[in-house]
Design a protein around this motif. Structure first.
Motif, short mmCIF file in Angstrom:
data_model
loop_
_atom_site.label_atom_id
_atom_site.label_comp_id
_atom_site.label_asym_id
_atom_site.label_seq_id
_atom_site.Cartn_x
_atom_site.Cartn_y
_atom_site.Cartn_z
N ASP A 1 -7.22 -43.13 -32.63
CA ASP A 1 -7.06 -42.30 -33.82
C ASP A 1 -8.20 -41.30 -33.91
N PRO A 2 -7.98 -40.20 -34.64
CA PRO A 2 -9.08 -39.25 -34.86
C PRO A 2 -10.26 -39.94 -35.53
N GLY A 3 -11.45 -39.62 -35.09
CA GLY A 3 -12.65 -40.23 -35.66
C GLY A 3 -13.10 -41.46 -34.92
N VAL A 4 -12.44 -41.80 -33.81
CA VAL A 4 -12.78 -42.99 -33.04
C VAL A 4 -12.99 -42.61 -31.58
N CYS A 5 -14.11 -43.05 -31.01
CA CYS A 5 -14.35 -42.83 -29.57
C CYS A 5 -13.80 -44.00 -28.77
N VAL A 6 -14.28 -45.20 -29.08
CA VAL A 6 -13.85 -46.42 -28.39
C VAL A 6 -13.42 -47.42 -29.46
N LEU B 1 -21.32 -47.45 -35.70
CA LEU B 1 -21.93 -46.79 -34.54
C LEU B 1 -20.95 -45.83 -33.89
N ASP B 2 -19.72 -46.24 -33.74
CA ASP B 2 -18.69 -45.40 -33.13
C ASP B 2 -18.44 -44.16 -33.98
N ASP B 3 -18.44 -44.31 -35.28
CA ASP B 3 -18.25 -43.18 -36.18
C ASP B 3 -19.41 -42.18 -36.03
#
Length: 56
Positions: free
Chosen positions: A11-16, A42-44
């Protein structure tokens, strides 16, 4: 969209996504909810940092 496709295209806003991290770790030692909350923070931060530098 299948679950595998969703993990590959988060989803948008998420790397992993958290689920990907849990799959990498395997059996989770300790309180998973605390770690999940911290991972998502941390991801955010990482997502916003990358987004900021990409927009410059």
């Amino acid at each position: 969209m299948s679950e595998k496709e969703k993990l590959l295209n988060p989803d948008p806003g998420v790397c992993v996504p958290w689920q990907v991290k849990v799959d990498e770790i395997g059996e989770f030692p300790g309180n998973e909810e605390i770690s999940k909350k911290e991972w998502e923070k941390l991801d955010d931060f990482a997502y916003n940092f990358i987004w900021f530098w990409a927009q410059r």
